[in-house]
Scaffold this motif. Structure first.
Motif, mmCIF file in Angstrom:
data_model
loop_
_atom_site.group_PDB
_atom_site.id
_atom_site.type_symbol
_atom_site.label_atom_id
_atom_site.label_comp_id
_atom_site.label_asym_id
_atom_site.label_seq_id
_atom_site.Cartn_x
_atom_site.Cartn_y
_atom_site.Cartn_z
ATOM 1 N N GLU A 68 -6.411 -1.313 5.189
ATOM 2 C CA GLU A 68 -5.740 -0.122 5.281
ATOM 3 C C GLU A 68 -4.987 -0.452 6.115
ATOM 4 N N GLU A 112 -8.600 11.036 6.941
ATOM 5 C CA GLU A 112 -8.621 9.286 6.096
ATOM 6 C C GLU A 112 -8.182 8.480 4.822
ATOM 7 N N ARG A 113 -7.019 8.213 5.049
ATOM 8 C CA ARG A 113 -6.924 7.004 4.049
ATOM 9 C C ARG A 113 -7.347 6.852 2.476
ATOM 10 N N THR A 114 -9.004 6.473 3.023
ATOM 11 C CA THR A 114 -9.979 6.196 1.828
ATOM 12 C C THR A 114 -10.454 7.010 1.411
ATOM 13 N N GLY A 115 -11.634 6.844 0.803
ATOM 14 C CA GLY A 115 -12.360 8.175 0.035
ATOM 15 C C GLY A 115 -13.713 8.314 0.324
ATOM 16 N N GLY A 116 -14.037 7.735 2.322
ATOM 17 C CA GLY A 116 -15.337 8.866 2.569
ATOM 18 C C GLY A 116 -14.585 7.395 4.101
ATOM 19 N N GLU A 121 -10.056 15.767 5.676
ATOM 20 C CA GLU A 121 -9.462 15.379 4.073
ATOM 21 C C GLU A 121 -9.551 14.101 3.600
ATOM 22 N N TYR A 122 -9.349 13.325 2.977
ATOM 23 C CA TYR A 122 -9.651 12.045 1.621
ATOM 24 C C TYR A 122 -8.156 11.554 1.389
ATOM 25 N N ASP A 123 -8.400 9.939 1.156
ATOM 26 C CA ASP A 123 -7.216 9.961 0.806
ATOM 27 C C ASP A 123 -5.468 10.266 1.196
ATOM 28 N N GLN A 164 -1.412 12.722 0.336
ATOM 29 C CA GLN A 164 -1.951 13.359 -0.764
ATOM 30 C C GLN A 164 -2.536 13.275 -1.966
ATOM 31 N N TYR A 165 -2.773 12.433 -2.990
ATOM 32 C CA TYR A 165 -2.540 11.983 -4.186
ATOM 33 C C TYR A 165 -1.230 12.066 -4.906
#
Length: 487
Positions: free
Chosen positions: A265, A49-53, A198-200, A221-222
């Motif tokens: 997004e 997932e691209r966002t945080g949740g 897995e987020y972000d 990711q980050y």
């Protein structure tokens, strides 16, 4: 974001950062539905997932799910419906060019899909909302969401409400509404089945083996490059391309500068990644169009274009009004309404009171109003004269507005300026089979690649009905998960 979309050969990957049987890109309605079904089919599932949740555009939406054919909720509230009746409406309202094979599957599987949602914790309250509106203001569970009871569709198929809305507690539109109440239980089910997330994570490229089979994807990711291996299949569920300016200008230029998707997004990345493998596209020019007018007011007046002519039954689904305004009438719209009808409309219950604009022009006569609006002389007068003549008998032979909303327009008379009051999101995307396989331009499935939701071309072509995004995304998301789990 990397501009390189070319598939990466699996042989060039020295280390896999994550592995799963099924890797799902996107944790909205299509992604969560795919994850649940893949996990239940015995697959080890990882969602990116691209966002945080979790949630995606679905959790910010009104939560309407388009279901019919005789769901328990329809029956409990006294509405008869059949898969054949539902199909007749969907083919008429969602075309031209609607995917008949998908619509047949969707209509025949709709009752089972409703039961699947309920079994997974989604609650629908047994109460019908019968007023004009974009959404239900309270927590009622069923509404007309596609103009089924309006012309011309009420002559094509027996009207039945199919907008199923999850029951809401502490409802806050755009924050914690029906979409949140849909996504929350489903995400909890996915978690209980062992689905990992897995987020972000921003997906970048597909990874293919020597036989051309999709075996994973690369992502950021980050700021770090990560490689994710999918032993059985990859599911793309990343939403529309409404916020990719270049793609919108190429495919759906009428939406340029007026994106209306819930989250930014929606950048079309997954579509581009699959295109780089030769994936086929469908209906890339198709769009949903929101119209910023309050349905309680629109039903009580008449909408005219820049030539002073009516062009749509004002009591129909407001998304249809939006499409006809933007795509067929140069985005020109005025609501003509008398003082009594305006006051009645403003006093009615609505989920969109913020669309109750003040009139821009007010006059004693239609001729005076027409002159003030600088419409061609005689045009508005002719339109109102014809409308009023038939309205005396409660009929509208020109466009078929229902008699309950047809009353002669009196004085004083006003006009609301609704020009350029539109925004929307894209409906086109990857061409997929009824089992959510992504199809190559040759017509063959691309091995190991599946997709669902707004990154695909689903049941909608030109037309739209509220609930078809969440309905289509969850229904064919399930198919994507099952197909990917089979490998």
């Amino acid at each position: 974001m990397s501009t390189d979309l070319h598939p990466l050969p699996a042989g060039s990957v020295s280390t896999w950062d994550h592995e799963a049987d099924v890797v799902v890109a996107g944790y909205g309605i299509a992604g969560v539905s795919a994850s649940i079904e893949a996990a239940r089919a015995g697959a080890d599932v990882l969602v990116l997932e691209r966002t945080g949740g979790w949630g995606g555009a679905a959790s910010l939406s009104g939560g309407i799910v388009y279901l019919g054919g005789g769901t328990p909720l329809q029956k409990a509230l006294g509405f008869d419906d059949t898969p054949e009746n539902m199909k007749a409406f969907m083919l008429a309202a969602l075309g031209p060019g609607a995917d008949e094979a998908k619509i047949i599957e969707y209509c025949e599987g709709s009752v089972e899909h409703y039961e699947w949602l309920v079994d997974n914790g989604v609650v629908f309250k047994e109460r019908f909302w019968g007023e004009p509106g974009w959404e239900i203001p309270g927590d009622d569970g069923l509404m007309y969401s596609g103009g089924e009871n309006s012309a011309p569709f009420n002559e094509i198929a027996t009207p039945a409400p199919r907008g199923h809305v999850p029951q809401m507690t502490d409802k806050r539109t755009g924050e914690k509404g029906g979409g949140y109440m849909l996504m929350q239980p489903l995400s909890q089910v996915a978690e209980s089945l062992g689905v990992r997330a897995e987020y972000d994570v921003r997906v970048q490229r597909l990874i293919v083996d020597g036989d051309g089979r999709v075996v994973g994807l690369t992502a950021k990711q980050y700021g770090k490059d990560v490689h994710l291996r999918a032993r059985r299949g990859v599911v793309l569920a990343t939403g529309s391309f409404a916020y990719n300016q270049e793609m919108v200008e190429s495919y759906a230029p009428q939406l340029s500068g007026r994106p209306g998707a819930a989250i930014e997004e929606h950048d079309g990345r997954a579509i581009r990644m699959a295109q780089a493998l030769g994936a086929d596209l469908a209906h890339m020019d198709a769009t949903e169009v929101a119209f910023f007018g309050d349905p309680q007011l629109m039903a009580r007046g008449i909408l005219v274009n820049g030539r002073g002519q009516r062009y749509v039954p004002e009591d129909t689904y407001p998304g249809r009004i939006g499409q006809l305004t933007l795509l067929k009438n140069d985005n020109q719209a005025y609501l003509i309404i008398d003082e009594q009808a305006y006051e009645e409309g403003c006093a009615a219950t609505s989920s969109t009171p913020f669309f109750r604009f003040r009139p821009k022009w007010v006059a004693e006569t239609v001729a005076e109003l027409e002159s003030d609006m600088e419409l061609p002389a005689g045009t508005l007068q002719a339109t109102v004269e014809v409308y009023n003549r038939h309205a005396e008998n409660g009929s509208d032979p020109v466009l078929g507005k229902k008699s309950e909303w047809v009353k002669p327009i009196g004085s004083p008379i006003a006009a609301l300026d609704l020009r350029n009051c539109t925004a929307g999101f894209t409906l086109g995307g990857l061409r997929t089979s009824v089992n959510s396989e992504v199809l190559h331009v040759s017509g063959d499935p691309i091995p190991g690649l599946f997709a669902a939701g707004r990154c695909t071309s689903g049941v909608c072509a030109w037309g739209y009905a509220s609930g078809t995004s969440l309905g289509d995304g969850s229904f064919f998301g399930r198919r994507a998960g099952l197909s990917a789990a089979k490998g």
